[in-house]
Design an enzyme around this catalytic site. Structure first.
Site, mmCIF file in Angstrom:
data_model
loop_
_atom_site.group_PDB
_atom_site.id
_atom_site.type_symbol
_atom_site.label_atom_id
_atom_site.label_comp_id
_atom_site.label_asym_id
_atom_site.label_seq_id
_atom_site.Cartn_x
_atom_site.Cartn_y
_atom_site.Cartn_z
ATOM 1 N N CYS A 1 6.917 0.019 13.624
ATOM 2 C CA CYS A 1 5.542 -0.517 13.611
ATOM 3 C C CYS A 1 4.995 -0.704 15.020
ATOM 4 C CB CYS A 1 5.508 -1.852 12.880
ATOM 5 S SG CYS A 1 6.175 -1.762 11.220
ATOM 6 N N HIS B 1 -2.540 -2.017 8.416
ATOM 7 C CA HIS B 1 -1.379 -1.714 9.257
ATOM 8 C C HIS B 1 -0.848 -0.301 8.980
ATOM 9 C CE1 HIS B 1 2.081 -2.185 11.678
ATOM 10 N NE2 HIS B 1 2.885 -2.812 10.832
HETATM 11 C C1 LIG Z 1 2.349 -7.033 -0.542
HETATM 12 C C2 LIG Z 1 2.635 -5.687 -1.183
HETATM 13 C C3 LIG Z 1 4.035 -5.709 -1.817
HETATM 14 C C4 LIG Z 1 1.591 -5.420 -2.239
HETATM 15 O O1 LIG Z 1 1.854 -4.197 -2.847
HETATM 16 P P1 LIG Z 1 1.401 -3.863 -4.365
HETATM 17 O O2 LIG Z 1 1.709 -5.045 -5.220
HETATM 18 O O3 LIG Z 1 2.000 -2.565 -4.735
HETATM 19 O O4 LIG Z 1 -0.145 -3.781 -4.225
HETATM 20 P P2 LIG Z 1 -1.075 -2.589 -4.745
HETATM 21 O O5 LIG Z 1 -1.149 -1.541 -3.703
HETATM 22 O O6 LIG Z 1 -0.656 -2.184 -6.137
HETATM 23 O O7 LIG Z 1 -2.475 -3.324 -4.812
HETATM 24 C C5 LIG Z 1 -2.759 -4.280 -5.837
HETATM 25 C C6 LIG Z 1 -3.974 -5.065 -5.398
HETATM 26 O O8 LIG Z 1 -3.631 -5.951 -4.318
HETATM 27 C C7 LIG Z 1 -4.377 -5.625 -3.157
HETATM 28 N N1 LIG Z 1 -3.431 -5.711 -2.049
HETATM 29 C C8 LIG Z 1 -2.393 -4.909 -1.797
HETATM 30 N N2 LIG Z 1 -1.717 -5.352 -0.734
HETATM 31 C C9 LIG Z 1 -2.367 -6.457 -0.311
HETATM 32 C C10 LIG Z 1 -2.158 -7.346 0.743
HETATM 33 N N3 LIG Z 1 -1.116 -7.188 1.571
HETATM 34 N N4 LIG Z 1 -3.017 -8.385 0.908
HETATM 35 C C11 LIG Z 1 -4.052 -8.553 0.061
HETATM 36 N N5 LIG Z 1 -4.313 -7.711 -0.977
HETATM 37 C C12 LIG Z 1 -3.468 -6.690 -1.140
HETATM 38 C C13 LIG Z 1 -4.877 -4.230 -3.370
HETATM 39 O O9 LIG Z 1 -6.090 -4.007 -2.654
HETATM 40 C C14 LIG Z 1 -5.089 -4.194 -4.845
HETATM 41 O O10 LIG Z 1 -6.295 -4.855 -5.171
HETATM 42 P P3 LIG Z 1 -7.255 -4.297 -6.318
HETATM 43 O O11 LIG Z 1 -6.434 -4.351 -7.586
HETATM 44 O O12 LIG Z 1 -8.414 -5.253 -6.310
HETATM 45 O O13 LIG Z 1 -7.590 -2.907 -5.916
HETATM 46 C C15 LIG Z 1 2.583 -4.566 -0.112
HETATM 47 O O14 LIG Z 1 1.254 -4.515 0.397
HETATM 48 C C16 LIG Z 1 3.559 -4.818 1.032
HETATM 49 O O15 LIG Z 1 4.764 -4.651 0.888
HETATM 50 N N6 LIG Z 1 3.060 -5.172 2.226
HETATM 51 C C17 LIG Z 1 3.886 -5.320 3.406
HETATM 52 C C18 LIG Z 1 3.940 -4.016 4.174
HETATM 53 C C19 LIG Z 1 4.997 -4.035 5.255
HETATM 54 O O16 LIG Z 1 6.105 -4.496 5.068
HETATM 55 N N7 LIG Z 1 4.659 -3.508 6.415
HETATM 56 C C20 LIG Z 1 5.552 -3.484 7.539
HETATM 57 C C21 LIG Z 1 5.503 -4.794 8.216
HETATM 58 S S1 LIG Z 1 6.781 -5.033 9.390
#
Ligand SMILES: CC(C)(COP(=O)(O)OP(=O)(O)OC[C@H]1O[C@@H](n2cnc3c(N)ncnc32)[C@H](O)[C@@H]1OP(=O)(O)O)[C@@H](O)C(=O)NCCC(=O)NCCS
Length: 384
Positions: free
Chosen positions: A83, A332
């Site tokens: 990242c 990100h």
């Molecule tokens: C948090 C997380 C698990 C959510 O994934 P998910 O449950 O598969 O989410 P989806 O892509 O199916 O999206 C579902 C809904 O949540 C929203 N959403 C997804 N991620 C979000 C987040 N991080 N914050 C707020 N909303 C989020 C989407 O826009 C979607 O909304 P909608 O239904 O109104 O369109 C995923 O975003 C994640 O793992 N994030 C961390 C990424 C990471 O680790 N990066 C490296 C960092 S070191």
């Protein structure tokens, strides 16, 4: 050492994008070239950061980008540092311009992963941890940062509401950023009531998976003066490392590489943390922003959380943290993030940030790390 400047910046929107990884990287690069007002042929080298090009069937992006820009003969370096790839790429470009090897270079960061879905992207990203001890043992990044959050909440008597306040602030900033991924006003209750991802972190404590590309033109001061009045000076650059695993560290509530990189950058700039007007920091999870602001020296250890409670990190506070919306709201796209932070600082310091302008800002800082902070780079910029 030559003085180094940012002469132009460009970025795609962050979010779920349809175009290929090559296309989005070219869009951002052309944006940076046009913003700098230069001919692509004036670029002498390219630094292209990316982590999972393989997910969009394109790695070795350096020569692909240079060829598409009509300068296939120019050397390029394709860089991966999880990242933190964007800031590491920026640092390599900075070092080469400072050393006098090049007068003007392109730094572009890019990522295209959302089409692979949450399960696969989580798996891919876990390869950026020490996979034997962490990812392979089931500790994905939300889990690792949840461990840090639990340790912080326990040690400093902070609460889940405190973490939520970081998300609320960054979503508020991101609302003013037309290129942000999640443009949505949220409340502390929205965060607290969102799905638990890895306790104590909930959906709104996490950054999203994003596609996107950002690019800047980096050049010598002489080159900048010959081309424009709209440039920004790079006055500090620092790098640092930490043990790759959380278990290898003395403490869970601090990231050693941030401290090392910040100290080196402040030393080069001849300033202290008190001189920084605003900062783009690595808030991959809400807990990270609090830890970052302490490790960067903006607040004493354990006081970062109090600063958030008092609104000191908001746009109108003592030091605006993540005016772009940060990783939390802006998004990100991991290979692009570090370069995207520089785009924000360039726009802030050249009067192009519109509604999200930090008033009277002269000095901005970028902080971007890989994994749980195993690698880190900090840069400091000053308006002309
Ligand atoms: C948090 C997380 C698990 C959510 O994934 P998910 O449950 O598969 O989410 P989806 O892509 O199916 O999206 C579902 C809904 O949540 C929203 N959403 C997804 N991620 C979000 C987040 N991080 N914050 C707020 N909303 C989020 C989407 O826009 C979607 O909304 P909608 O239904 O109104 O369109 C995923 O975003 C994640 O793992 N994030 C961390 C990424 C990471 O680790 N990066 C490296 C960092 S070191």
């Amino acid at each position: 050492m030559e003085k180094v400047c940012v002469l132009g910046a460009g970025s795609t929107k962050y979010g779920k994008l349809e175009d290929s990884i090559t296309d989005i990287t070219i869009q951002a690069s052309v944006g940076a070239i046009e913003s700098a007002g230069i001919d692509p042929k004036e670029i002498q080298a390219g630094y292209i950061s990316n982590v999972f090009g393989v997910a969009d069937k394109q790695v070795h992006l350096g020569p692909v980008v240079m060829s598409n820009l009509g300068i296939p003969e120019k050397p390029s370096l394709s860089i991966e540092s999880a990242c933190g790839s964007g800031s590491v790429s920026f640092r390599e470009a900075f070092a080469n311009v400072a050393a006098g090897f090049y007068d003007a270079v392109l730094v572009a960061g890019t990522e295209k992963v959302t089409h692979t879905g949450t399960e696969w992207t989580t798996t891919y990203f876990s390869y950026c941890s020490d996979f034997f001890y962490e990812g392979g043992a089931g500790a994905s990044f939300p889990g690792l940062f949840a461990s840090m959050a639990r340790a912080y909440l326990t040690e400093f008597k902070a609460t889940e509401e405190d973490l939520a306040r970081v998300a609320v602030k960054n979503h508020e900033n991101g609302l003013l950023n037309p290129k942000a991924h999640l443009r949505k006003k949220i409340t502390v209750d929205d965060v607290l009531n969102s799905a638990v991802v890895a306790s104590p972190l909930k959906l709104y404590d996490c950054c999203p998976f994003s596609d996107g590309a950002s690019a800047v033109i980096l050049c010598s001061e002489k080159f900048a003066k010959e081309h424009s009045k709209n440039y920004v000076n790079v006055i500090g650059s620092g790098r640092g490392g930490s043990p790759a695993t959380l278990q290898g560290r003395d403490h869970m509530t601090t990231i050693p590489s941030t401290k090392l990189a910040a100290q080196a950058a402040y030393k080069m700039a001849g300033i202290t943390a008190k001189d920084i007007d605003f900062a783009e920091v690595h808030d991959c999870f809400t807990i990270a922003e609090i830890v970052d602001t302490e490790d960067l020296g903006f607040f004493e250890k354990g006081q970062g959380v109090q600063a958030v409670r008092e609104g000191r990190t908001s746009m109108k506070g003592d030091i605006a943290i993540n005016p772009s919306g940060g990783l939390k709201s802006k998004g990100h796209p991991i290979g692009a993030t570090g370069v995207g932070q520089v785009v924000e600082v360039f726009e802030q310091l050249t009067g192009k940030a519109g509604e999200r302008t930090v008033q009277d800002a002269k000095i901005g800082l970028t902080h971007n790390f890989g994994a749980t902070g195993a690698s880190c780079a900090v840069h400091i910029f000053q308006s002309v």
